[in-house]
Design an enzyme around this catalytic site. Structure first.
Site, PDB file in Angstrom:
ATOM      1  N   GLU A 165       0.837  -1.191   0.000  1.00  0.00           N
ATOM      2  CA  GLU A 165       0.000   0.000   0.000  1.00  0.00           C
ATOM      3  C   GLU A 165       0.878   1.249   0.000  1.00  0.00           C
ATOM      4  OE1 GLU A 165      -4.144  -1.539   2.076  1.00  0.00           O
ATOM      5  OE2 GLU A 165      -2.850  -0.176   3.216  1.00  0.00           O
ATOM      6  N   CYS A 166       0.739   2.050  -1.030  1.00  0.00           N
ATOM      7  CA  CYS A 166       1.397   3.340  -1.158  1.00  0.00           C
ATOM      8  C   CYS A 166       2.922   3.182  -1.154  1.00  0.00           C
ATOM      9  CB  CYS A 166       0.922   4.298  -0.070  1.00  0.00           C
ATOM     10  SG  CYS A 166       1.236   6.039  -0.473  1.00  0.00           S
TER      11      CYS A 166
END
Length: 604
Positions: free
Chosen positions: A136-137
């Protein structure tokens, strides 16, 4: 930063001047006891099995953000959460069966992340092997090929870069298709917070989609790098709070437990002869001739007349030196390549060896028998198993095949030479180099500092039962192998075979055989390509590796279905880095190849 510190001081002064903390605490003490049950992760997730698979969770200065409930949910779902720091860890935690790469600021630490080559290689290997991975990210940036032009893991084909505009906001997102974390149609709430852009491949499925005033948006990428038939990588900019959507945690935990159950370590002792059965046509073993030619049989027969004498390796050593134009202190006859790898493991005792896979498994097996931990560096099928020397982790010993068994890839000599450096020994398995006309990419030369080359005569001349091979290399290293070799380790028959094979008749025979096999190999590759399987190109050894893309079906594994049709093949899953959909087949005359292709057509 000074401006941030000044702002905090100003806020503290404002609170001190206008808020009575004693009165505030007194009011809080009058509140009644909570009459609701506290949040308990075990009520919303369950362990899928009795195992405790390890989920490696990125932490440290580059990965500073994840919700604490993420760890709590994974623990409740029967996983052992183990942190690692991508800036400093040399490898993933032992037994990693799942990978969680959360938020943070990898762009600030991009240079240090790029410098940790061994960890990047370990993550790339894990992802390629189908380890369930959530990114994530910051995790998405780390899995990309590059971040601000610095090399990252290379598991997601994308180049990430900083951008002047901040993207920030909550999103109500829907999964457009089944992914590692969600089922098609599932809706969640998450948030974006980033100043980077990562153009993702348009031919891959996104993981989330949502609407905004200027039109629909998709985010992330869902991948299946190990061809498992289901997504194993979920990479996205969107941060999700699993406590609000525990089904995400459950699906991830289910995948981690399933990977742990299915993760069967390749049997390093499995060789092609174990796939042979009476009555089957042998395409599993790479012995290139049905038996020794007459001139070699004569040499072996003559050697038997001296069977009452202890073997003397001097004539064979001189023949090896003459054949390669090197000094005799650079060569050592061995009982096949297998003995050479055992001598290397015991004589060099490396502390941090790297074995480049897929390749012949005996080098790694020899190291492990000597009690030495081994790091694997897996070459990628999407780039044709081509070696990138800059991607090989730091090590004091590197083992690589050329041309490589089972991929049939011939690495340029320059790429291999790039691997050499002070404090590192490079070992090249050239067992099939005599199948390459001219042997132009051999590393054997009059000066070989820090290099050992292993050769075998087994496959070219039908000598599997004689065990004949040799080592050529740095005389200081060869001396350490000599110190480990027992007296009379190489039989008189093997020494006679070495001497005979390296004389003019042997060299001419090897050259003619290589040219004939080129034509036969082209015929095999053409037939495989016509069937639509993915062939590793260009093959340069007397065997061809190809991916059918098929998992085991109702009729059993691919190799068992082909065995029922009369053919023995080498199965891919016996090599680190390959799955059961891969097969290796030996090059044979066209009439044998055509019969095999007809059988394969009924399977694929």
């Amino acid at each position: 930063r000074p401006d941030a510190a000044a702002a905090l001081d100003a806020l503290a002064d404002h609170v001190e001047a206008g808020v009575s903390l004693d009165d505030l605490l007194a009011v809080a003490a009058t509140a009644p006891e909570l009459d609701v049950q506290g949040w308990e992760p075990a009520r919303v997730v369950r362990p899928p099995s009795s195992r405790r698979p390890v989920v490696a969770v990125a932490a440290g200065r580059a990965f500073t953000f994840r919700y604490p409930e993420t760890d709590e949910l994974l623990t409740a779902a029967g996983c052992d959460v183990v942190e690692f720091d991508p800036l400093t860890a040399a490898d993933l935690p032992a037994g990693t069966c799942g990978l969680y790469l959360g938020g943070g600021f990898p762009e600030v630490h991009a240079a240090d992340l790029a410098a940790n080559q061994s960890l990047r290689a370990a993550v790339r290997t894990a992802v390629a092997a189908g380890v369930p991975t959530v990114a994530e990210c910051a995790g998405l940036l780390y899995l990309a090929d590059t971040l601000d032009d610095r090399p990252m893991v290379g598991a997601v084909p994308a180049a990430a870069a900083m951008h002047p505009r901040l993207i920030l906001g909550y999103r109500d997102a829907t999964a457009p298709t089944d992914t590692l974390l969600a089922r098609a149609g599932d809706t969640i709430t998450g948030h974006e917070f980033h100043r980077t852009r990562t153009p993702l491949p348009t031919d891959a499925d996104p993981v989330w989609a949502w609407d905004r005033p200027d039109g629909p948006v998709t985010d992330g990428v869902s991948l299946d790098p190990a061809s498992t038939g289901r997504p194993t990588v979920h990479a996205s900019y969107l941060h999700t709070h699993w406590a609000g959507h525990p089904a995400l945690a459950q699906r991830f935990a289910d995948a981690v437990h399933a990977h742990a159950a299915a993760a069967v370590e390749p049997d390093l002792a499995h060789h092609g002869d174990r796939d042979l059965r009476p009555g089957l046509v042998d395409l599993a073993v790479n012995v290139r001739v049905p038996g020794p030619p007459p001139w070699l049989l004569d040499a072996l027969t003559t050697a038997l007349t001296d069977a009452d004498r202890y073997p003397d390796p001097e004539r064979a050593r001189a023949a090896i030196a003459r054949r390669h134009g090197v000094h005799e202190d650079m060569v050592l006859p061995t009982a096949g390549a297998a003995e050479a790898f055992t001598l290397i493991a015991r004589g060099l005792t490396p502390r941090h060896p790297v074995v480049i896979h897929p390749q012949f498994t005996e080098p790694e097996a020899a190291l492990r028998r000597a009690g030495i931990d081994v790091m694997r560096h897996l070459l990628r099928p999407d780039v044709g198993f081509v070696l990138d020397p800059d991607a090989v982790p730091d090590s004091d010993l590197v083992l690589v095949g050329n041309p490589t068994n089972p991929t049939s890839v011939l690495h340029p000599a320059a790429s291999l030479a790039w691997l050499t450096r002070p404090g590192r020994v490079l070992v090249v398995d050239e067992a099939f180099m005599d199948a390459v006309p001219g042997e132009q990419d051999s590393l054997i030369s009059p000066r070989m500092p820090g290099v050992l080359v292993v050769r075998s005569l087994t496959k070219t001349w039908g000598l599997a039962g004689v065990r004949a091979g040799y080592v050529v290399g740095d005389p200081r290293l060869v001396a350490r192998l000599v110190a480990q070799q027992p007296p009379w380790a190489v039989s008189g028959l093997a020494l006679a075979a070495i001497e005979a094979c390296l004389t003019d008749p042997g060299r001419a025979g090897a050259r003619d055989l290589a040219l004939t096999e080129q034509r036969h190999r082209d015929h095999l590759v053409g037939g495989l390509t016509a069937l639509g399987v993915s062939v590793v190109l260009p093959p340069r050894a007397p065997f061809v590796l190809f991916d059918t893309g098929l998992p085991a079906g109702p009729g059993g594994s691919l190799h068992s279905r082909l065995a029922r049709r009369g053919f023995s093949v080498r199965r891919g899953e016996t090599f680190p880095g390959l799955s059961p959909s891969w097969l290796r087949v030996a090059v044979r005359p066209p009439e044998v190849t055509d019969a095999f292709l007809a059988a394969l057509a009924t399977v694929v």
